[in-house]
Design a protein around this motif. Structure first.
Motif, PDB file in Angstrom:
ATOM      1  N   HIS A 132     -69.785 -33.125 -10.418  1.00 23.04           N
ATOM      2  CA  HIS A 132     -70.092 -32.407  -9.183  1.00 23.04           C
ATOM      3  C   HIS A 132     -70.470 -33.441  -8.145  1.00 23.04           C
ATOM      4  N   ASN A 133     -69.615 -33.579  -7.147  1.00 19.10           N
ATOM      5  CA  ASN A 133     -69.785 -34.625  -6.133  1.00 19.10           C
ATOM      6  C   ASN A 133     -69.945 -36.004  -6.773  1.00 19.10           C
ATOM      7  N   GLY A 134     -69.153 -36.243  -7.790  1.00 15.02           N
ATOM      8  CA  GLY A 134     -69.100 -37.551  -8.440  1.00 15.02           C
ATOM      9  C   GLY A 134     -70.098 -37.781  -9.546  1.00 15.02           C
ATOM     10  N   VAL A 135     -70.991 -36.829  -9.796  1.00 15.98           N
ATOM     11  CA  VAL A 135     -72.032 -36.997 -10.813  1.00 15.98           C
ATOM     12  C   VAL A 135     -71.717 -36.131 -12.024  1.00 15.98           C
ATOM     13  N   PRO A 136     -71.767 -36.683 -13.240  1.00 17.82           N
ATOM     14  CA  PRO A 136     -71.510 -35.862 -14.440  1.00 17.82           C
ATOM     15  C   PRO A 136     -72.603 -34.807 -14.628  1.00 17.82           C
ATOM     16  N   VAL A 137     -72.216 -33.539 -14.631  1.00 14.57           N
ATOM     17  CA  VAL A 137     -73.186 -32.451 -14.786  1.00 14.57           C
ATOM     18  C   VAL A 137     -72.968 -31.665 -16.074  1.00 14.57           C
ATOM     19  N   MET A 138     -71.831 -31.846 -16.711  1.00 15.86           N
ATOM     20  CA  MET A 138     -71.545 -31.179 -17.977  1.00 15.86           C
ATOM     21  C   MET A 138     -70.655 -32.089 -18.806  1.00 15.86           C
ATOM     22  N   GLY A 139     -70.964 -32.158 -20.095  1.00 15.68           N
ATOM     23  CA  GLY A 139     -70.143 -32.963 -20.985  1.00 15.68           C
ATOM     24  C   GLY A 139     -70.004 -32.307 -22.341  1.00 15.68           C
ATOM     25  N   LEU A 140     -68.840 -32.494 -22.948  1.00 12.14           N
ATOM     26  CA  LEU A 140     -68.563 -31.901 -24.255  1.00 12.14           C
ATOM     27  C   LEU A 140     -67.814 -32.909 -25.107  1.00 12.14           C
ATOM     28  N   ILE A 141     -68.272 -33.082 -26.343  1.00 16.56           N
ATOM     29  CA  ILE A 141     -67.540 -33.832 -27.366  1.00 16.56           C
ATOM     30  C   ILE A 141     -67.073 -32.828 -28.403  1.00 16.56           C
ATOM     31  N   ASN A 142     -65.783 -32.798 -28.671  1.00 15.11           N
ATOM     32  CA  ASN A 142     -65.268 -31.906 -29.708  1.00 15.11           C
ATOM     33  C   ASN A 142     -64.589 -32.716 -30.798  1.00 15.11           C
ATOM     34  N   GLN A 143     -65.045 -32.534 -32.031  1.00 15.02           N
ATOM     35  CA  GLN A 143     -64.400 -33.145 -33.190  1.00 15.02           C
ATOM     36  C   GLN A 143     -63.775 -31.993 -33.977  1.00 15.02           C
ATOM     37  N   PRO A 144     -62.474 -31.746 -33.793  1.00 12.27           N
ATOM     38  CA  PRO A 144     -61.882 -30.548 -34.378  1.00 12.27           C
ATOM     39  C   PRO A 144     -61.797 -30.562 -35.896  1.00 12.27           C
TER      40      PRO A 144
END
Length: 258
Positions: A105-117
């Motif tokens: 959001h405006n260049g700043v990470p606001v959500m992150g997800l790591i998925n190991q299927p």
């Protein structure tokens, strides 16, 4: 905040994970990109799938992906995708890879997800919220002594090709209690869940670390470059440091800058 985007991130993680598993531990063609890093059809097809879903449901948002580059990257909201972080592990059949999905959001990470299927593990970090692993809140481990810390790193020749980076990392390696390598994004997930104390890497791109910032922060840790700068300042040249215990950060920085 960002509830709709987080729910959507789960949807594209589900879809891409299902596709990736069709290629895992099966014969697949491998080619080399311009930087000599490997890429498979699983990397490319899963990113295409995620990009198509984003373009359909969030048409005004930008996208930055490892395999297909930038699109509308100056938008207020930008999705950052690494379809398979740890392609070398993926090719070797080792489940230390993951799909990284971030929202800026405006260049700043606001959500992150790591998925190991394959192992069915999913970490989610959202600014202002606690990080979860498969829905359960996780927290980093308290460890304020470098000599008692576990160090994770991908640590291949390409990552530490710069002689000074290699020297600085070696000093840190000699100080910690133990180290484990070839962890890619999985090491950051483990760090957030209280396993290990430090992740130290170099030659990282935005798609390699954007998703990890809110995950580590929401678990009680901190991420900077090797000089202690906030990663949004983009000063570190891809040198990334994550520590589970913020009290450990000054000592690790001192070791890296000897």
């Amino acid at each position: 905040m960002f509830d709709a985007q987080t729910a959507f991130a789960h949807q594209i993680a589900d879809a891409s994970g299902e596709l990736i598993l069709k290629y895992f531990r099966r014969p697949t063609d491998v080619s080399d990109k311009a930087d000599a890093s490997p890429v498979t059809e699983a990397d490319k097809s899963s990113e295409r799938l995620m990009r198509n879903m984003i373009e359909r449901y969030f048409p005004n948002d930008g996208i930055i992906g490892e395999e297909y580059g930038k699109e509308n990257e100056n938008a207020e909201f930008v999705w950052v995708l690494d379809p398979i972080d740890g392609t070398k592990s993926f090719i070797a059949g080792v489940p230390l890879f993951g799909t990284l999905i971030a929202l800026l959001h405006n260049g700043v990470p606001v959500m992150g997800l790591i998925n190991q299927p394959y192992t069915k593990e999913r970490w989610v970090g959202v600014v202002g919220k606690r990080t979860t692993l498969n829905g359960a809140v996780v927290h980093t481990r308290r460890c304020a002594d470098v000599r008692q810390a576990v160090l994770f790193s991908t640590a291949d020749k390409q990552m530490f090709a710069d002689a000074d980076d290699k020297r600085r990392f070696a000093v840190l390696y000699d100080r910690v209690k133990t180290a484990r390598f070839s962890t890619d994004c999985y090491g950051y997930g483990l760090l957030s869940a209280g396993c290990g104390g430090i992740v130290c890497e170099a030659d990282m791109k935005l798609y390699d670390y954007a998703a990890l910032v809110p995950i580590i922060a929401g678990a009680g840790g901190v991420m900077t470059d090797w000089d202690g700068n906030d990663l949004s300042e983009n000063k570190g040249g891809g040198r990334i440091l994550a520590v589970g215990d913020p009290q450990l950060l000054p000592d690790v920085l001192e070791v890296l800058n000897q």
